[in-house]
Scaffold this motif. Structure first.
Motif, PDB file in Angstrom:
ATOM      1  N   LYS A  57       2.007  -3.044   0.972  1.00 10.40           N
ATOM      2  CA  LYS A  57       2.983  -3.732  -0.216  1.00 10.40           C
ATOM      3  C   LYS A  57       3.800  -4.905  -0.469  1.00 10.40           C
ATOM      4  CE  LYS A  57       7.412  -1.074  -0.024  1.00 10.40           C
ATOM      5  NZ  LYS A  57       8.481  -2.271  -0.448  1.00 10.40           N
ATOM      6  N   GLU A  58       3.357  -5.396   0.778  1.00  8.11           N
ATOM      7  CA  GLU A  58       4.442  -6.889   0.485  1.00  8.11           C
ATOM      8  C   GLU A  58       3.590  -7.684  -0.985  1.00  8.11           C
ATOM      9  OE1 GLU A  58       3.518  -8.618   4.230  1.00  8.11           O
ATOM     10  OE2 GLU A  58       5.732  -7.689   4.932  1.00  8.11           O
ATOM     11  N   GLN A  59       1.852  -7.461  -0.734  1.00  7.05           N
ATOM     12  CA  GLN A  59       1.279  -8.242  -1.881  1.00  7.05           C
ATOM     13  C   GLN A  59       1.671  -7.266  -3.172  1.00  7.05           C
ATOM     14  OE1 GLN A  59      -2.719  -6.741  -0.079  1.00  7.05           O
ATOM     15  NE2 GLN A  59      -3.058  -8.836   0.449  1.00  7.05           N
ATOM     16  N   ASN A  60       1.477  -6.280  -2.986  1.00  4.97           N
ATOM     17  CA  ASN A  60       2.021  -5.157  -4.643  1.00  4.97           C
ATOM     18  C   ASN A  60       3.786  -5.907  -4.758  1.00  4.97           C
ATOM     19  OD1 ASN A  60      -0.280  -3.556  -4.658  1.00  4.97           O
ATOM     20  ND2 ASN A  60       0.518  -1.636  -4.659  1.00  4.97           N
ATOM     21  N   ASP A  61       4.432  -5.831  -3.868  1.00  4.42           N
ATOM     22  CA  ASP A  61       5.709  -5.993  -4.317  1.00  4.42           C
ATOM     23  C   ASP A  61       6.238  -7.512  -5.317  1.00  4.42           C
ATOM     24  OD1 ASP A  61       6.814  -3.650  -3.931  1.00  4.42           O
ATOM     25  OD2 ASP A  61       7.838  -4.456  -1.635  1.00  4.42           O
TER      26      ASP A  61
END
Length: 225
Positions: A57-61
């Motif tokens: 999620k952090e990578q996508n965000d």
């Protein structure tokens, strides 16, 4: 009073039956309008896989944040940028007996100025997106063009009806029903090959705008006189 009411209902029914019994001619009319598209919607996706959902999620965000910042710099209005979906899928690897996850988020970006196309596409790739799901060309005058296509379709139906009855030495009466054919798969613009001026893309042509075709089909029933 009851007798009069019954008589009135009976008379109305007989008139309706007589109308239905009148001979009709049923034809299909087609209306086509062509235009060079002046807008395009770019569908992009960010996708990462791994074992830790929080990290994914952090990578996508992080990537989506860069995308949104870039689009603001390109003066793309907020209303023209939309999140289409966000997915998190769990996958099992039978060889390693472990689970992995795939997190992806999709955005659609509408460009109302096609001269920005090259710069926007390059900038989006530079932000770190890893999927381009497609581009869809459209026209800002689509509703007006659809209306024009409908009128042409009805005119085409009337022309066909007159051609048929002329052979029979009869005439076309008033229209008693009309219906529009709806494609359940949704509108699918058609394109003819046409080249974009290379001067608009910095001398490098990477897209062909073509010609957009908007088509409407109607079924019309005319009384046969």
């Amino acid at each position: 009073m009851k007798t009069l009411l019954i008589f009135a209902i009976t008379t109305t029914t007989m008139m309706a039956q007589n109308t239905l019994q009148q001979p009709t001619i049923d034809v299909a009319g087609e209306g086509i309008v062509r235009v060079v598209p002046d807008e395009v919607t770019i569908n992009i996706r960010v996708e990462n896989t791994g074992e830790n959902t929080k990290t994914l999620k952090e990578q996508n965000d992080a990537t989506i944040s860069e995308v949104l910042k870039f689009l603001k710099k390109m003066d793309i209005a907020d209303k023209d940028v939309r999140t289409e979906y966000m997915n998190l899928n769990k996958n099992y690897d039978y060889n390693s007996k472990t689970y992995t996850f795939a997190a992806n988020q999709s955005l659609s970006v509408k460009l109302r100025d096609l001269k920005k196309y090259e710069a926007v596409m390059k900038g989006l790739i530079d932000t770190g997106i890893n999927r381009i799901d497609g581009v869809n060309f459209s026209s800002s005058k689509e509703e007006t063009l659809k209306s024009e296509a409908r009128k042409k379709a009805v005119e085409n139906a009337l022309m066909k009806a007159k051609e048929y009855v002329a052979v029979l030495n009869q005439s076309v009466g008033k229209a008693v029903s009309i219906s529009e054919f709806n494609d359940t798969s949704g509108p699918r613009p058609m394109y003819k090959m046409a080249m974009m001026d290379s001067s608009e893309s910095g001398g490098n042509q990477t897209i062909s705008l073509g010609e957009m075709e908007i088509k409407t089909t109607v079924n019309v029933s005319f009384l046969l006189n």
